[in-house]
Design an enzyme around this catalytic site. Structure first.
Site, short mmCIF file in Angstrom:
data_model
loop_
_atom_site.label_atom_id
_atom_site.label_comp_id
_atom_site.label_asym_id
_atom_site.label_seq_id
_atom_site.Cartn_x
_atom_site.Cartn_y
_atom_site.Cartn_z
N GLU A 40 -30.97 115.76 29.85
CA GLU A 40 -31.05 114.58 30.70
C GLU A 40 -32.38 114.51 31.45
O GLU A 40 -32.96 113.43 31.60
CB GLU A 40 -29.88 114.54 31.68
CG GLU A 40 -28.54 114.22 31.04
CD GLU A 40 -28.49 112.83 30.43
OE1 GLU A 40 -29.31 111.97 30.81
OE2 GLU A 40 -27.64 112.59 29.56
N TYR A 123 -28.11 108.38 38.37
CA TYR A 123 -27.79 108.35 36.94
C TYR A 123 -27.59 109.75 36.39
O TYR A 123 -26.61 110.02 35.68
CB TYR A 123 -28.89 107.64 36.13
CG TYR A 123 -28.77 108.01 34.67
CD1 TYR A 123 -27.77 107.43 33.88
CD2 TYR A 123 -29.57 109.00 34.10
CE1 TYR A 123 -27.59 107.82 32.57
CE2 TYR A 123 -29.39 109.39 32.79
CZ TYR A 123 -28.40 108.80 32.02
OH TYR A 123 -28.21 109.20 30.74
N ASP A 141 -27.57 103.59 32.31
CA ASP A 141 -28.99 103.78 32.03
C ASP A 141 -29.54 102.48 31.46
O ASP A 141 -28.84 101.45 31.41
CB ASP A 141 -29.20 104.96 31.07
CG ASP A 141 -28.87 104.60 29.62
OD1 ASP A 141 -28.10 103.65 29.38
OD2 ASP A 141 -29.40 105.28 28.72
#
Length: 329
Positions: A40, A123, A141
């Site tokens: 991520e 996020y 996203d």
């Protein structure tokens, strides 16, 4: 109001994902929360094709937060390579330190504790909670925002910046779940990753492949004739920017085994001739390396080079010592 065909959307998009998802190592059942967290961080503003080799090398070298925390931060910056936005490497290293010292070496499993980690925003916390720990939370996203904008909003693109209305829409579209219903929870988690993948592979920003979309018949954007975007997206320039100069300087520092003389890093190729001094040993050893050639070939004024260098120092990506400039230790 919820989309009138929401159950159909849930069913069709998650079924499409089950048959079309990319086989990525951080999606495997054996992948650890740390593996997912590293992915991520790396995937922020960076495509999968560039992330994959760096992620694989990173996980081989640092399979746990403790392994990364035990090494100097400069090693993390060096291993980040050409992914761009190297401050992410600093933050990932800082997060590994916190995980090691405050969480027993394990990535925390709640959004609140994830948000307290360096470099973890809304996020990223939601994505780790959902994809690594199976928590049915709202994940939003750029890809998801685009799918939602077209499928439900009838717009070619979402707003330039994420807003509260988009978050509210994502919440309404998320399948309902409860701790007592494992099937519903699984659907909610599958929905997040499926919509994200649909946006990455089919509902792309440019030239979307609508005929390959499992919910083309339900798409509001298709229904209103696929109107053009209501604004012109602004791309991020690279050539001629401070970012390009910073990147060239970082490439030199990553490939130099010893500290680099400041004047050499600022791109003064004829300084040794002018002063009669011997070149910095680090530069001599790597003179033929492309990183040096690229740095000195940049058509950047001295003011821009100075500004870029100062920003590297300010961001903690470079350190000025008595023996020269190097990556942080």
């Amino acid at each position: 109001m919820p989309h009138p065909e929401l159950p159909l959307l849930h069913r069709e998009i998650t079924a499409w994902y089950a048959s079309n998802a990319r086989q990525l190592p951080w999606r495997e059942e054996s992948a650890t929360p740390w593996a997912l967290m590293v992915s991520e961080f790396m995937l922020q503003q960076t495509p999968v094709v560039r992330v994959l080799p760096v992620w694989e090398a990173w996980m081989k070298r640092w399979p746990t937060p403790a392994a990364l925390a035990a090494d100097p931060v400069g090693e993390a910056v060096k291993a980040w390579g050409r992914l761009g936005y190297p401050r992410r490497a600093l933050r990932l290293h800082a997060a590994a330190l916190v995980i090691t010292t405050e969480h027993g070496g394990k990535v925390p499993g709640s959004e609140d504790r994830l948000l307290a980690l360096p470099g973890v925003g809304t996020y990223t916390a939601a994505a780790i909670a959902c994809f690594a720990f199976g928590i049915p939370t709202v994940v939003v996203d750029t890809n998801i925002r685009r799918v939602h904008a077209r499928l439900v909003g009838g717009k070619a693109l979402p707003e330039p910046n994420q807003n509260a209305a988009e978050l509210a829409l994502a919440q309404r579209l998320l399948p309902e779940s409860s701790p007592a219903d494992a099937t519903a929870t699984k659907l909610a988690n599958a929905w997040n990753i499926a919509v994200m993948e649909l946006g990455a592979l089919v509902c792309t920003a440019r030239a979307p492949r609508c005929h390959g979309c499992p919910v083309m018949q339900q798409c509001a954007w298709i229904a209103v004739g696929r109107p053009e975007p209501h604004y012109k997206p602004k791309g991020q320039p690279w050539h001629g920017t401070d970012r390009q100069v910073r990147g060239a300087m970082m490439a030199v520092l990553r490939h130099s085994e010893a500290p680099v003389d400041r004047a050499d890093l600022l791109g003064v190729p004829d300084l040794a001739v002018d002063t009669g001094r011997r070149l910095n040993p680090a530069r001599e050893a790597g003179e033929r390396h492309r990183a040096w050639t690229d740095l000195h070939a940049l058509p950047a004024a001295s003011e821009q080079r100075e500004r870029a260098f100062a920003s590297l120092l300010a961001d903690g990506l470079a350190k000025q010592g008595a023996d020269g400039v190097s990556l942080p230790r």
